[in-house]
Design a protein around this motif. Structure first.
Motif, PDB file in Angstrom:
ATOM      1  N   GLU A  57      16.122   4.084   9.427  1.00 41.05           N
ATOM      2  CA  GLU A  57      17.257   3.938  10.344  1.00 41.05           C
ATOM      3  C   GLU A  57      17.113   2.676  11.187  1.00 41.05           C
ATOM      4  O   GLU A  57      16.063   2.421  11.783  1.00 41.05           O
ATOM      5  N   GLU A  58      18.221   1.869  11.267  1.00 36.84           N
ATOM      6  CA  GLU A  58      18.141   0.569  11.920  1.00 36.84           C
ATOM      7  C   GLU A  58      19.235   0.366  12.968  1.00 36.84           C
ATOM      8  O   GLU A  58      19.604  -0.768  13.288  1.00 36.84           O
ATOM      9  N   ASP A  59      19.767   1.444  13.558  1.00 37.35           N
ATOM     10  CA  ASP A  59      20.869   1.313  14.513  1.00 37.35           C
ATOM     11  C   ASP A  59      20.483   0.470  15.722  1.00 37.35           C
ATOM     12  O   ASP A  59      21.221  -0.440  16.132  1.00 37.35           O
ATOM     13  N   LEU A  60      19.338   0.766  16.334  1.00 38.33           N
ATOM     14  CA  LEU A  60      18.925   0.004  17.521  1.00 38.33           C
ATOM     15  C   LEU A  60      18.681  -1.450  17.176  1.00 38.33           C
ATOM     16  O   LEU A  60      19.051  -2.360  17.942  1.00 38.33           O
ATOM     17  N   GLU A  61      18.076  -1.714  16.025  1.00 35.96           N
ATOM     18  CA  GLU A  61      17.806  -3.090  15.618  1.00 35.96           C
ATOM     19  C   GLU A  61      19.107  -3.846  15.351  1.00 35.96           C
ATOM     20  O   GLU A  61      19.215  -5.046  15.640  1.00 35.96           O
ATOM     21  N   ASN A  62      20.118  -3.152  14.800  1.00 40.86           N
ATOM     22  CA  ASN A  62      21.412  -3.802  14.568  1.00 40.86           C
ATOM     23  C   ASN A  62      22.075  -4.206  15.879  1.00 40.86           C
ATOM     24  O   ASN A  62      22.672  -5.281  15.983  1.00 40.86           O
ATOM     25  N   GLU A  63      21.983  -3.332  16.886  1.00 40.64           N
ATOM     26  CA  GLU A  63      22.548  -3.671  18.200  1.00 40.64           C
ATOM     27  C   GLU A  63      21.840  -4.881  18.802  1.00 40.64           C
ATOM     28  O   GLU A  63      22.473  -5.773  19.373  1.00 40.64           O
ATOM     29  N   VAL A  72      15.707  -6.131  11.058  1.00 41.47           N
ATOM     30  CA  VAL A  72      16.724  -5.287  10.416  1.00 41.47           C
ATOM     31  C   VAL A  72      16.541  -5.276   8.904  1.00 41.47           C
ATOM     32  O   VAL A  72      16.603  -4.222   8.260  1.00 41.47           O
ATOM     33  N   GLU A  73      16.306  -6.446   8.324  1.00 44.53           N
ATOM     34  CA  GLU A  73      16.165  -6.529   6.870  1.00 44.53           C
ATOM     35  C   GLU A  73      14.946  -5.751   6.378  1.00 44.53           C
ATOM     36  O   GLU A  73      14.979  -5.176   5.275  1.00 44.53           O
ATOM     37  N   ARG A  74      13.864  -5.729   7.156  1.00 44.75           N
ATOM     38  CA  ARG A  74      12.662  -5.025   6.724  1.00 44.75           C
ATOM     39  C   ARG A  74      12.798  -3.509   6.828  1.00 44.75           C
ATOM     40  O   ARG A  74      11.925  -2.782   6.353  1.00 44.75           O
ATOM     41  N   LYS A  75      13.872  -3.026   7.432  1.00 45.49           N
ATOM     42  CA  LYS A  75      14.116  -1.583   7.450  1.00 45.49           C
ATOM     43  C   LYS A  75      14.626  -1.098   6.092  1.00 45.49           C
ATOM     44  O   LYS A  75      14.610   0.101   5.815  1.00 45.49           O
ATOM     45  N   THR A  76      15.103  -2.010   5.254  1.00 44.79           N
ATOM     46  CA  THR A  76      15.487  -1.688   3.880  1.00 44.79           C
ATOM     47  C   THR A  76      14.407  -2.235   2.957  1.00 44.79           C
ATOM     48  O   THR A  76      14.206  -3.443   2.882  1.00 44.79           O
ATOM     49  N   VAL A  77      13.698  -1.347   2.269  1.00 45.47           N
ATOM     50  CA  VAL A  77      12.550  -1.729   1.445  1.00 45.47           C
ATOM     51  C   VAL A  77      12.954  -1.636  -0.023  1.00 45.47           C
ATOM     52  O   VAL A  77      13.432  -0.589  -0.484  1.00 45.47           O
TER      53      VAL A  77
END
Length: 322
Positions: free
Chosen positions: A67-73, A194-199
């Motif tokens: 989950e990357e919601d905080l990182e996206n903000e 953010v990108e590293r949250k998708t592996v």
């Protein structure tokens, strides 16, 4: 007793049984898998597991997402700051607009008119003071108003001069450019997070195992899945010291296993520098407590994907060692 008929009968039987004098040594071993453990550098809840265990994946295929919601903000905030800094630099590099200069010129004229009026009032108060018609307080107030109006004229003149002088803006431009670089660096850092949250899978292979399910908390750096790449399956076998001289780096070997349709061809790329006891995985009564050397070979790419880690193999030199 005549043995000729017996020999004539036995010879065809031996031929049909495939009797031959093959003294090429066979080395016991197994298939070894070198796994890649996939993890995210930032903690978070597991959002999705896109490639369950047993899935074949190509390089670049998404395996899981944290989950990357905080990182996206945080990324959106950093991008907004970078856009603001970029616009400021562009505005400082452009020439002053004529409307801005005209406004400053009008402010200067208004300040000059106010100064003239303050000067007239001061002279009038001084004239009345000589006739004793006004107090000293009125004179002091007129002097203060005159000095204030003079200061306003000087301020408007300096501001207009700064707007017309392009050389005076260079330090301001450099400062704005430095702010822009800092904002861009922060944006790049946020985007990296953010990108590293998708592996994704770094190479083609098979997902061997997974340790988390969607909705569970994943600590930073904790592996979520293991990948067995096709090119990281190896043959590991053990050679007695008396046979070690027959092997060398770059030599081709053939391995056979139960269920293998054809021999597995591999190239030796590692020979252990020290002897070790026969490992339990290939332990037998004949090899008990024997010192052997570990040898590893990389199988042909087209055959590697079919090999399963732990599969026992019998290895011999290609061409019967000749």
């Amino acid at each position: 007793m005549n043995l000729r008929p017996i020999l004539i009968i036995c010879a065809p039987a031996c031929f049909l049984a495939g009797c031959h004098n093959d003294d090429a040594p066979i080395y016991q071993g197994y298939v070894e898998g070198e796994f890649v453990y996939l993890s995210a550098p930032q903690a978070g809840y597991l959002k999705s597991l896109d490639s369950p265990r047993g899935t074949r994946v190509e390089a670049g295929h998404v395996v899981f997402v944290v989950e990357e919601d905080l990182e996206n903000e945080a990324l959106l905030e950093a991008e907004a700051r970078a856009d603001s800094a970029r616009e400021k630099v562009e505005n400082l590099k452009e020439p002053r607009r004529q409307t801005e200069i005209a406004t400053l010129e009008a402010n200067l004229r208004a300040a000059q008119a106010n100064l003239r009026l303050a000067k007239i009032r001061l002279e009038r108060q001084q004239s009345l003071a000589r006739e004793n018609f006004v107090s000293q307080a009125a004179i002091d107030e007129a002097v203060g108003n005159h000095d204030q109006a003079a200061a306003q004229v000087e301020s408007a003149r300096q501001q207009l001069s700064a707007y017309r002088d392009t050389l005076g803006r260079e330090p301001e431009v450099r400062s704005a450019e430095a702010d822009l670089q800092a904002a861009q660096a922060q944006t790049a850092q946020r985007r990296w997070t953010v990108e590293r949250k998708t592996v994704s899978a770094p190479t083609t292979g098979e997902i061997a195992d997974t340790w988390y399910r969607p909705g569970e908390w994943v600590p930073a750096g904790s592996p979520v899945a293991s990948l067995l790449p096709d090119d990281r399956r190896r043959l590991r076998f053990y050679v007695p010291e008396s046979e070690l001289a027959r092997l060398q780096i770059g030599q081709t070997v053939e391995a056979r296993c139960d269920g293998c349709a054809a021999p597995i061809r591999a190239v030796i790329d590692f020979i252990a520098p020290q002897a070790e006891f026969t490992p339990p995985v290939i332990y037998s009564k004949d090899s008990r407590e024997k010192l052997v050397f570990r040898v590893e070979a990389a199988p042909a790419r087209e055959q590697a994907a079919a090999l399963r880690p732990g599969l026992p193999v019998d290895v011999r030199l290609a061409g019967n060692g000749k």
